[in-house]
Design an enzyme around this catalytic site. Sequence first.
Site, PDB file in Angstrom:
ATOM      1  N   HIS A   3      -1.222   0.498  -9.923  1.00  0.00           N
ATOM      2  CA  HIS A   3      -1.931  -0.280  -8.892  1.00  0.00           C
ATOM      3  C   HIS A   3      -2.757  -1.400  -9.528  1.00  0.00           C
ATOM      4  O   HIS A   3      -3.964  -1.529  -9.282  1.00  0.00           O
ATOM      5  CB  HIS A   3      -2.832   0.624  -8.048  1.00  0.00           C
ATOM      6  CG  HIS A   3      -3.133   0.046  -6.690  1.00  0.00           C
ATOM      7  ND1 HIS A   3      -3.317   0.835  -5.572  1.00  0.00           N
ATOM      8  CD2 HIS A   3      -3.286  -1.241  -6.260  1.00  0.00           C
ATOM      9  CE1 HIS A   3      -3.573   0.062  -4.520  1.00  0.00           C
ATOM     10  NE2 HIS A   3      -3.561  -1.204  -4.918  1.00  0.00           N
ATOM     11  N   GLU A  26      -2.507   8.381  -5.502  1.00  0.00           N
ATOM     12  CA  GLU A  26      -2.861   7.693  -6.743  1.00  0.00           C
ATOM     13  C   GLU A  26      -4.055   8.385  -7.386  1.00  0.00           C
ATOM     14  O   GLU A  26      -5.019   8.708  -6.689  1.00  0.00           O
ATOM     15  CB  GLU A  26      -3.197   6.225  -6.451  1.00  0.00           C
ATOM     16  CG  GLU A  26      -2.003   5.439  -5.920  1.00  0.00           C
ATOM     17  CD  GLU A  26      -2.317   3.988  -5.612  1.00  0.00           C
ATOM     18  OE1 GLU A  26      -3.498   3.580  -5.780  1.00  0.00           O
ATOM     19  OE2 GLU A  26      -1.412   3.248  -5.213  1.00  0.00           O
ATOM     20  N   ARG A  79       0.855  -1.175   0.000  1.00  0.00           N
ATOM     21  CA  ARG A  79       0.000   0.000   0.000  1.00  0.00           C
ATOM     22  C   ARG A  79       0.897   1.233   0.000  1.00  0.00           C
ATOM     23  O   ARG A  79       1.982   1.223   0.597  1.00  0.00           O
ATOM     24  CB  ARG A  79      -0.902   0.049   1.247  1.00  0.00           C
ATOM     25  CG  ARG A  79      -2.152  -0.812   1.150  1.00  0.00           C
ATOM     26  CD  ARG A  79      -3.136  -0.244   0.142  1.00  0.00           C
ATOM     27  NE  ARG A  79      -4.389  -0.960   0.111  1.00  0.00           N
ATOM     28  CZ  ARG A  79      -4.661  -1.983  -0.683  1.00  0.00           C
ATOM     29  NH1 ARG A  79      -3.725  -2.450  -1.483  1.00  0.00           N
ATOM     30  NH2 ARG A  79      -5.839  -2.551  -0.667  1.00  0.00           N
TER      31      ARG A  79
END
Length: 322
Positions: A283, A264, A235
Site C-alpha cells: 500500500h 493489511e 482500496r
Amino acid sequence: MTGRPSIIVHSDKPEPALAVLAESHPDLQVAACDSYGGLAEMIADTGAEIVYSVRFSGTPLFPRRALLESSTVRWVSVGGSGTDHLLPWDPSKVTVTNAAGVAADMMAEYALGAMLSFSLGLPGFARDQRARRWTAGRVEPIEGRTLLILGLGRTGQAVARRAKAMGMVTLGARARPGPTPNVDEVHRIGDMPELWARADFIVCCVPLLETTRGLVDRQAFSAMKPTAVLIDVSRGGVVEEAALVEALEARRLRGAALDVFATEPLPADHPLWGYDNVIITPHCSSVYDGWDVKSVRMFAENLARYRRGEPLENVVDPTRGY
C-alpha cells in the site's frame, strides 16, 4: 466556526504538519495525537473543532467514532484521498475533506511502471539473471494496447494522460460519464460487462463504496482476456481476492500488480504471495518523499478559507465517496 479554531493533528509522524501550521497559522494552538487510542481523550480535553487525520495503522482500529460522534469536531481533514474508513457520516454535522490529487501523479507512475514491467517481461528476466541464465528473450510494446481505467478522478485522469503519451487506447468508467481528457471512450460503471473483454490492462482507482465493493468479481475475471493484466491502486475490497486467486490458478489472467488488499498487512499465509506473475507492494503507491508536507499544505490553505468563512475545497460527498 471560530476565528481561532482548536486543531488536532492526528498522525504517527506529526512533526511536518506541526511545522507547516506553525508557519502558515502561527496564532493557532495545534495539538498532536500520534495514536489511535488517545484521540478521543485529546478531542475531549481540547474541545477540538478541526482534526487533520492520517490513517497510519490500518482501518480496523481507526477511531472513527471519536471523530464523528464528537460534540465539538466540525471538520475532519483526511490527509490522503480515501475516506471509506469514515463511512458513513452525516454531512450536516461534520464536514469531511480529503487531499485528492496529492498522490495522483505518483500512483499513475506506479500503474505505468506495472504495465511496463509486464510488457517488458522484467520479472522473468530478473529470475533468469539470478540463475545466471541467458535466454532468447522478447519484449512487447504497450503502444496500441487497450487500457481500461476504473474511476476517472484525479488519479484515473493522471493514468490516462500517461497512457495516451505511450500511444495506448484508453477506455474509462465513472459514475457520471462525460468527456474526459485523454480518454477515448467514457462509460458508466454499469457498462463493465461490455468492457472487460476489450482490455489488455485494467487499472482500478475507484473509491471503495457499496457500488464498487466487489466490482472486479468472478464474472469480470471470466470475461477478461487471458492475456490481461490487473493493476489495483484503489482500496481493498474493490477486487474480490478469492476470485482473483481462482483466475490466477486457472491461468485466466496474465498477472496482476496489487498495492491494496482486503486485510493489511497481507497475511503471510495468503495465497497471493505465491504467484510469480503477481507483484505485491505494501500500500505504498501513494507514498513518496514529501507527500505528507504537500498534503498538510493543502490543509493549511483550506484552513485559511475556513477561517475566512469561505467554502472549503475537496469536500467529500459520503454517498459518492469523492
